[in-house]
Scaffold this motif. Structure first.
Motif, PDB file in Angstrom:
ATOM      1  N   SER A 143       0.966  -0.994  -0.062  1.00 62.39           N
ATOM      2  CA  SER A 143       0.046   0.022   0.212  1.00 62.39           C
ATOM      3  C   SER A 143       0.793   1.176   0.024  1.00 62.39           C
ATOM      4  O   SER A 143       1.862   1.075   0.730  1.00 62.39           O
ATOM      5  N   VAL A 144       0.571   2.391  -1.023  1.00 63.80           N
ATOM      6  CA  VAL A 144       1.352   3.375  -1.062  1.00 63.80           C
ATOM      7  C   VAL A 144       0.395   4.649  -0.934  1.00 63.80           C
ATOM      8  O   VAL A 144      -0.674   4.619  -1.323  1.00 63.80           O
ATOM      9  N   PRO A 145       1.036   5.855  -0.712  1.00 69.08           N
ATOM     10  CA  PRO A 145      -0.069   6.904  -0.567  1.00 69.08           C
ATOM     11  C   PRO A 145      -0.725   7.278  -1.872  1.00 69.08           C
ATOM     12  O   PRO A 145      -1.860   7.731  -1.987  1.00 69.08           O
ATOM     13  N   HIS A 146       0.173   7.167  -2.998  1.00 73.05           N
ATOM     14  CA  HIS A 146      -0.291   7.467  -4.238  1.00 73.05           C
ATOM     15  C   HIS A 146       0.526   6.770  -5.297  1.00 73.05           C
ATOM     16  O   HIS A 146       1.649   6.905  -5.485  1.00 73.05           O
ATOM     17  N   VAL A 147       0.007   6.202  -6.143  1.00 71.80           N
ATOM     18  CA  VAL A 147       0.582   5.374  -7.359  1.00 71.80           C
ATOM     19  C   VAL A 147       0.940   6.447  -8.400  1.00 71.80           C
ATOM     20  O   VAL A 147      -0.141   6.924  -9.021  1.00 71.80           O
ATOM     21  N   THR A 148       2.133   6.702  -8.775  1.00 70.01           N
ATOM     22  CA  THR A 148       2.656   7.538  -9.897  1.00 70.01           C
ATOM     23  C   THR A 148       3.200   6.519 -10.892  1.00 70.01           C
ATOM     24  O   THR A 148       4.256   6.177 -10.719  1.00 70.01           O
ATOM     25  N   VAL A 149       2.907   6.676 -12.193  1.00 70.29           N
ATOM     26  CA  VAL A 149       3.379   5.755 -13.272  1.00 70.29           C
ATOM     27  C   VAL A 149       4.857   6.235 -13.467  1.00 70.29           C
ATOM     28  O   VAL A 149       4.761   7.560 -13.722  1.00 70.29           O
ATOM     29  N   GLY A 150       5.571   5.330 -13.622  1.00 70.27           N
ATOM     30  CA  GLY A 150       7.158   5.592 -13.738  1.00 70.27           C
ATOM     31  C   GLY A 150       7.931   6.108 -12.671  1.00 70.27           C
ATOM     32  O   GLY A 150       9.100   6.534 -12.761  1.00 70.27           O
ATOM     33  N   ALA A 151       7.230   6.246 -11.530  1.00 74.53           N
ATOM     34  CA  ALA A 151       7.830   6.632 -10.432  1.00 74.53           C
ATOM     35  C   ALA A 151       8.311   5.222  -9.401  1.00 74.53           C
ATOM     36  O   ALA A 151       7.966   4.363  -9.413  1.00 74.53           O
ATOM     37  N   ILE A 152       9.390   5.724  -8.388  1.00 74.14           N
ATOM     38  CA  ILE A 152       9.598   4.778  -7.499  1.00 74.14           C
ATOM     39  C   ILE A 152       8.663   4.792  -6.192  1.00 74.14           C
ATOM     40  O   ILE A 152       8.605   6.148  -5.785  1.00 74.14           O
ATOM     41  N   HIS A 153       8.316   3.999  -5.675  1.00 77.21           N
ATOM     42  CA  HIS A 153       7.379   3.679  -4.664  1.00 77.21           C
ATOM     43  C   HIS A 153       7.942   3.054  -3.468  1.00 77.21           C
ATOM     44  O   HIS A 153       8.675   1.981  -3.684  1.00 77.21           O
ATOM     45  N   ARG A 154       7.933   3.245  -2.095  1.00 81.81           N
ATOM     46  CA  ARG A 154       8.604   2.848  -0.984  1.00 81.81           C
ATOM     47  C   ARG A 154       7.493   2.370  -0.354  1.00 81.81           C
ATOM     48  O   ARG A 154       6.849   3.300   0.226  1.00 81.81           O
ATOM     49  N   ALA A 155       7.278   1.162   0.013  1.00 85.01           N
ATOM     50  CA  ALA A 155       6.240   0.666   0.538  1.00 85.01           C
ATOM     51  C   ALA A 155       6.535   0.274   2.236  1.00 85.01           C
ATOM     52  O   ALA A 155       7.518  -0.583   2.312  1.00 85.01           O
TER      53      ALA A 155
END
Length: 334
Positions: free
Chosen positions: A16-28
């Motif tokens: 689960s992440v605060p907001h999904v952005t295509v092409g970005a790095i997400h740290r869960a």
């Protein structure tokens, strides 16, 4: 002990992440890892309910398969593995906390060899033989089929289960669903999208409950005494009995976090309700041919499905949450 045949096992990972952005790095901060595939989800739902006693039969392979077995052991879910040469698949989900949407990537899995398919069928047949000496009356056949498995797998096993005097619940899609319907399952539990695909009506999931009930009645018209429960997400479910009634059961209102696995939770709840003693108010043995039992079972299943939607990850609800929601589902005849 209720046999659950769900060959396409997976390792499910959800973040689960605060907001999904295509092409970005997400740290869960947290990743939920669970034994997955519809069969495992159904078994977990049953295990979390009072009187639920599932036995899962599926395909396990490689290090990932071994990890999934470890997760099943940790959750005290009994299983009978059929071991395959290829790795068990991985399914990945990302929940967007801002929009409430969930993005899912499901690995199809490596094809099984003909010998592996035949071996799995032999194991399933053996387990059906073993079911006849126990107290269970039901078998659940659920989920997609691994590549290489024959499309008529569920149809063959439904016929075998009936020959053993067992009742069957079918929850499948595509060709496996179409073939399975020809074998006249006792209870069909699918969603409106899967029904629409089977009938060539791709927008059926957007229709009103009465229209969905009519389409359902046509789909099971060849099944004497057949029953279908078609889930509609937050709208609840449509229940249709061949030659009998039609109902719309509205789901309890909850703050949903993730709908993933709610349909599997519904299937697990139905199997718990019908396969032996349950914590429902019915004092007789529940039967799909009895309209009161059928409506009660679906209302109970709607509570379980709603409880599931309050969590990230399939079948993470508690018995207390189910009890709090039981009785809140609203029913109307169609």
């Amino acid at each position: 002990m209720t046999l659950i045949i769900g060959p396409n096992i997976s390792l499910d990972q959800t973040v689960s992440v605060p907001h999904v952005t295509v092409g970005a790095i997400h740290r869960a901060p947290v990743a939920i890892k669970l034994a997955g595939g519809k069969g495992a989800n159904v078994a977990r739902a049953m295990r979390r309910l009072l009187f639920g006693d599932p036995l899962l039969c599926g395909c396990f392979g490689g290090a990932i398969g071994a990890a999934v077995e470890g997760l099943l052991v940790r959750e005290h879910i009994r299983y009978r593995p059929f071991r395959i040469q290829s790795e068990t698949r991985i399914c990945f989900s990302i929940a967007d906390e801002t929009t409430g949407e969930q993005t899912e990537v499901y690995e199809q899995g490596a094809p099984l060899s003909e010998a592996e398919s035949e071996g799995f069928i032999a194991l399933a047949e053996q387990l059906l033989d073993e079911q006849t000496v126990g107290h269970s009356r039901w078998v659940g056949l659920t989920g997609s089929l691994p590549p290489g498995m024959p499309d008529d797998l569920y149809a063959r096993l439904i016929a075998s289960a009936h020959a053993h005097g067992l009742h069957t619940l079918l929850d499948a899609k595509g060709e496996a669903l179409r073939a399975g319907l020809t074998a006249v399952p006792d209870l069909l539990k699918i969603n409106a999208t899967e029904l629409g695909d089977a009938l060539g009506q791709p927008t059926l999931d957007q229709a009103e409950p009465a229209e969905i009930a009519e389409a359902t009645a046509q789909a099971i018209s060849h099944i004497p005494g057949g029953v279908a429960i078609i889930t509609l997400g937050a709208r609840g479910a449509v229940v249709v009995a061949t030659g009998g009634g039609r109902w719309h059961i509205e789901a309890p209102r909850v703050k949903a976090i993730s709908p993933v696995g709610s349909g599997d939770a519904v299937a697990g709840a139905l199997l718990v309700f019908f396969d032996g003693d349950t914590h429902t108010p019915d004092t007789h043995t529940p039967d799909t041919s009895d309209e009161r039992s059928l409506v009660s079972a679906t209302s109970f299943a709607m509570a379980v499905g709603a409880a599931n939607a309050q969590h990230l990850g399939a079948s993470q609800f508690t018995e207390a949450e189910v009890r709090a929601l039981t009785g809140q589902a609203q029913m109307r005849e169609l």
